[in-house]
Design an enzyme around this catalytic site. Structure first.
Site, short mmCIF file in Angstrom:
data_model
loop_
_atom_site.label_atom_id
_atom_site.label_comp_id
_atom_site.label_asym_id
_atom_site.label_seq_id
_atom_site.Cartn_x
_atom_site.Cartn_y
_atom_site.Cartn_z
N HIS A 150 -9.29 3.66 0.96
CA HIS A 150 -9.22 2.23 1.54
C HIS A 150 -9.62 2.25 2.84
CE1 HIS A 150 -5.91 1.90 -1.67
NE2 HIS A 150 -5.96 3.10 -1.82
N TYR A 180 4.68 3.44 -0.83
CA TYR A 180 4.74 4.97 -0.46
C TYR A 180 4.27 5.38 0.87
CZ TYR A 180 -0.11 5.08 -1.97
OH TYR A 180 -1.37 4.97 -2.28
N GLU A 181 3.45 4.42 1.54
CA GLU A 181 3.23 5.05 3.04
C GLU A 181 4.13 4.78 3.98
OE1 GLU A 181 -1.38 3.65 3.68
OE2 GLU A 181 -0.54 2.30 2.11
N MET A 184 1.15 2.28 -8.54
CA MET A 184 1.91 2.42 -7.40
C MET A 184 1.80 1.08 -6.33
SD MET A 184 1.36 6.16 -6.43
CE MET A 184 1.33 7.64 -7.96
N SER A 185 1.24 0.22 -7.00
CA SER A 185 0.87 -1.11 -6.12
C SER A 185 1.29 -2.35 -6.93
CB SER A 185 -0.27 -0.97 -5.82
OG SER A 185 -1.45 -1.38 -6.71
N ASN A 236 -6.97 7.37 -15.58
CA ASN A 236 -6.65 8.48 -16.30
C ASN A 236 -5.54 8.28 -17.15
OD1 ASN A 236 -4.94 8.00 -13.52
ND2 ASN A 236 -3.56 8.95 -15.01
N1 HPA Z 1 0.25 6.97 -12.15
C1 HPA Z 1 0.56 6.06 -10.72
N2 HPA Z 1 -0.26 5.31 -10.46
C2 HPA Z 1 -1.67 6.01 -10.75
C3 HPA Z 1 -1.97 6.51 -11.58
C4 HPA Z 1 -1.03 7.18 -12.46
O1 HPA Z 1 -1.23 8.08 -13.66
N3 HPA Z 1 -3.40 6.55 -11.82
C5 HPA Z 1 -4.09 5.90 -10.94
N4 HPA Z 1 -2.71 5.35 -10.15
#
Ligand code: HPA
Length: 269
Positions: A61, A85-86, A209-210, A233
């Site tokens: 980032h 989370y930061e 997470m955003s 993923n």
């Molecule tokens: N979980 C949460 N946030 C993420 C993931 C995940 O598997 N992959 C990329 N950001």
């Protein structure tokens, strides 16, 4: 200083720097920030130089605001965003969206890297709706009446009109674009397999997470939103292990399609 005073101060600072009346905001997630490098006639401002602005800490980032022309539109792009989370308060996480609105943006394209629940790595997905699993809400506290109502409607937070345009453009470009529900968590842990099984039953297609805080704030002030997730993923339990390096590597793979798609969509909004 009140939040509105801070927003106005930052807006005035950016105006003085030559950032005048952007039409669209662009929030570029993990590894997707390169799109900002294609902005023409850019004005680039380091986050550290902007009053009332947060600091970006995650690898991948960049931490720059880039204003200029993209696909014939005046855009204000965030190369790097702030995450809860930061340790950032949600006021800091969502502050850029407030400033985008104050500068006059009518819409915002919010992007992220996400884990797939059903969809696999390399998938691009428009967000049709979200589930807020963060246990928090950026609008808690005094309501900013000049931005929007105390109890905002979230029925069309991910603007249907924008999604239709995105789907049409993707088809024209021959880029596969799925659609689905994004479930937003705080991180920084990836989820447990049991959490992912629960999220699947709840109707989620991607987890990240955003995005959720920013979209809540955008919807509050009546901004139109297009959300795009790059699935990097399979979420926990669907693959053997998860790590940030894989997220970065897969993003690297899909970013050309991603950039082409977002640019083409922007031209049609
Ligand atoms: N979980 C949460 N946030 C993420 C993931 C995940 O598997 N992959 C990329 N950001």
């Amino acid at each position: 200083m009140s939040l509105v005073t801070k927003i106005n101060e930052t807006r005035d600072y950016l105006n003085l720097k030559g950032i005048k009346e952007p039409e669209f905001g662009l929030i570029l997630g993990s590894g997707l920030g390169e799109l900002a490098d294609e902005i023409e006639n850019p004005i680039v401002i380091d986050y550290n130089d902007i009053p009332n602005w947060g600091k970006s800490t995650v690898v991948g980032h960049a931490g720059k605001l880039v204003y200029g022309d993209l696909s014939g539109r005046k855009v204000l792009a965030l190369q790097g965003r702030f995450h809860f989370y930061e340790g950032n308060p949600l006021e800091v996480v969502t502050f850029p969206v407030r400033v985008m609105k104050a500068l006059g943006c009518q819409g915002v394209i919010v992007t992220n890297a996400a884990g797939g629940i059903g969809y696999g790595p390399g998938t691009l997905m428009t967000i049709t709706d979200h589930i807020n699993m963060t246990g928090n809400n950026p609008l808690i506290g005094e309501n900013l009446e000049e931005f929007g109502p105390r109890f905002p409607d979230m029925s069309d937070a991910y603007t249907a009109e924008y999604r239709q345009i995105a789907n049409r453009v993707a088809q024209e470009l021959g880029i596969k674009l799925e659609g689905g529900v994004y479930i937003g968590v705080t991180g920084p842990t990836y989820e447990t397999p049991a959490e992912i099984r629960a999220f699947k039953m709840m109707g989620a297609d991607a987890v990240g997470m955003s995005t959720v805080p920013e979209v809540i704030v955008a919807a509050h002030s009546g901004m139109k939103v297009l959300g795009i997730s790059a699935i990097t993923n399979f979420a926990a339990g669907f693959q053997s292990e998860l790590n940030h390096e894989e997220v970065v590597a897969v993003t690297e793979h899909i970013k050309e399609d991603f950039k082409g798609l977002v640019k083409a969509i922007l031209g049609q909004l």
